[in-house]
Enzyme design. Structure first.
Site, short mmCIF file in Angstrom:
data_model
loop_
_atom_site.label_atom_id
_atom_site.label_comp_id
_atom_site.label_asym_id
_atom_site.label_seq_id
_atom_site.Cartn_x
_atom_site.Cartn_y
_atom_site.Cartn_z
N GLN A 59 -7.20 -1.29 3.90
CA GLN A 59 -6.37 -1.01 5.07
C GLN A 59 -6.96 0.14 5.89
OE1 GLN A 59 -2.35 1.02 5.16
NE2 GLN A 59 -1.68 -1.06 5.62
N PRO A 63 0.85 -1.19 0.00
CA PRO A 63 0.00 0.00 0.00
C PRO A 63 0.89 1.24 0.00
CG PRO A 63 0.13 -0.94 2.21
CD PRO A 63 0.88 -1.88 1.30
N MET A 64 0.54 2.23 -0.81
CA MET A 64 1.31 3.48 -0.79
C MET A 64 0.35 4.65 -0.98
SD MET A 64 4.98 2.69 -2.57
CE MET A 64 4.50 1.50 -3.78
N GLU A 65 0.18 5.37 0.10
CA GLU A 65 -0.75 6.50 0.12
C GLU A 65 -0.31 7.59 -0.86
OE1 GLU A 65 -0.27 9.56 2.48
OE2 GLU A 65 -2.24 10.30 1.91
N CYS A 114 2.57 3.57 9.90
CA CYS A 114 2.69 4.88 9.26
C CYS A 114 3.58 5.82 10.09
CB CYS A 114 1.31 5.51 9.06
SG CYS A 114 1.41 7.09 8.21
N LYS A 138 -0.08 -4.82 9.70
CA LYS A 138 1.18 -4.44 9.05
C LYS A 138 1.95 -3.56 10.03
CE LYS A 138 2.98 -2.47 4.71
NZ LYS A 138 3.46 -1.11 5.01
N GLY A 156 10.34 -4.50 2.68
CA GLY A 156 11.37 -3.48 2.86
C GLY A 156 12.57 -3.72 1.97
#
Ligand SMILES: Cc1cc2nc3c(=O)[nH]c(=O)nc-3n(C[C@H](O)[C@H](O)[C@H](O)COP(=O)(O)O)c2cc1C
Length: 306
Positions: A68, A7-9, A98, A139, A200
């Site tokens: 999410q 996920p990448m906001e 986050c 996560k 990562g």
């Protein structure tokens, strides 16, 4: 081996998920985080984050998308998770990683990792509120400012009843600085039996193999590596790659134009193209050429000439 798109906001939205899963090699996606504060989030907002809910929670290529959520109040998180489940989510993922200052100041994201009992309470409440057939996952980062606490937090996610755990192998303080400390997953595995997704700094085959060796994991999540090379999942699965990065730009622009607006499409296409430079420096030339264009119609014209 299972591969997950991270996920990448502000980056991995419905359109990018559609594009990347259309390329192939991805087994599962996660939406950008949906911030839960004190209220029930309107269904309209949930559909905005996860338009796939209108197609059984899957992208056009049939790849499932977890929704999410991020928040700290167990009760409100539970109520929202139940509502998201009722809208047809294929799974609920809880964000405990986050690093954003505003999010942490409002008691969400990685700040919860300071206190594994709080992680436990959120997971437990969400798990109880969501029908049993819908998986709940967590996560985490390794910790807020110390990595050792990852074991306690992983135990908390398991004790809360989650079905899976993703570990981004850095603390909040590490932000995105290399390296990722994969070896902590091996420590977690000594006490936690949940399936773990390693995350990562996986950019390609070399990192994936090393990460597999160090962690013993069979599931991997890739974020920035997918922006740099949208074909990375296909490559890692040994599938043929016939297109080039360049071929993706016009379709991506058109999909975004149709769905949101031409100016949004232009901004997102520049954002994606900028990431390609990390894969192949020759994209710098395209980027320099396209970044100065202001009119979306000129931008589209130029893309069609690439
Ligand atoms: C721009 C950006 C936005 C992110 N947004 C989210 C998010 O909404 N939820 C989440 O769990 N992680 C988020 N992350 C973290 C990624 O999911 C992932 O854990 C991290 O980038 C490490 O993986 P990578 O090295 O493969 O990029 C974000 C990362 C980036 C770079």
């Amino acid at each position: 081996m299972k591969l997950h798109l991270a996920p990448m906001e502000g980056v991995v939205d419905f359109v990018l998920r559609d594009l990347l899963t259309g390329i192939g090699g991805i087994d599962q996606c996660v939406t950008e985080f949906i911030r839960v504060t004190s209220q029930l989030i309107p269904a309209k907002v949930i559909y905005h984050y996860c338009a796939e809910l209108k197609s059984e929670g899957k992208t056009a290529s049939g790849v499932p998308v977890l929704v999410q959520i991020l928040g700290s109040d167990p009760q409100v998180m539970a109520e929202n998770a139940a509502q998201i489940a009722s809208l047809g989510a294929v799974g609920i993922d809880i964000n405990f990683g986050c690093p954003a200052k505003t999010v942490n100041r409002h008691d969400g994201g990685a700040v919860l990792l300071k206190n594994p009992d709080r992680v436990f309470k959120v997971v437990e409440a969400v798990r109880k509120a969501v029908p049993k057939n819908i998986p709940v996952s967590g996560k985490i980062r390794l910790g807020f400012d110390q990595a050792e606490i990852c074991v306690k937090n992983a135990e908390a996610v398991q004790a809360g009843g989650a079905q899976k755990l993703t570990v981004h192998c850095r603390t909040k303080m590490d932000m995105y600085k290399p390296p990722a400390y994969w070896h902590w997953i091996a420590k977690i595995k000594e006490v936690v039996s949940l399936p773990i997704i390693a995350n990562g700094d996986i950019w390609g085959e070399a990192e994936l193999l090393e990460c597999k060796k160090v962690t013993g994991c069979n599931e991997f999540m890739i974020g920035r590596g997918a922006l740099r090379d949208p074909f990375v999942f296909r490559r890692l699965k040994g599938l043929q790659v016939k297109q080039s990065h360049k071929d993706l730009l016009l379709p991506f622009f058109q999909m975004n134009s149709q769905r949101v607006s031409p100016s949004f499409a232009q901004a997102r296409t520049k954002q994606l193209l900028r990431n390609f430079i990390g894969y192949d420096e020759t994209y710098l030339r395209y980027f320099d050429d396209l970044k100065v264009i202001t009119l979306p119609s000129d931008f589209a014209q130029r893309l069609s000439e690439l």
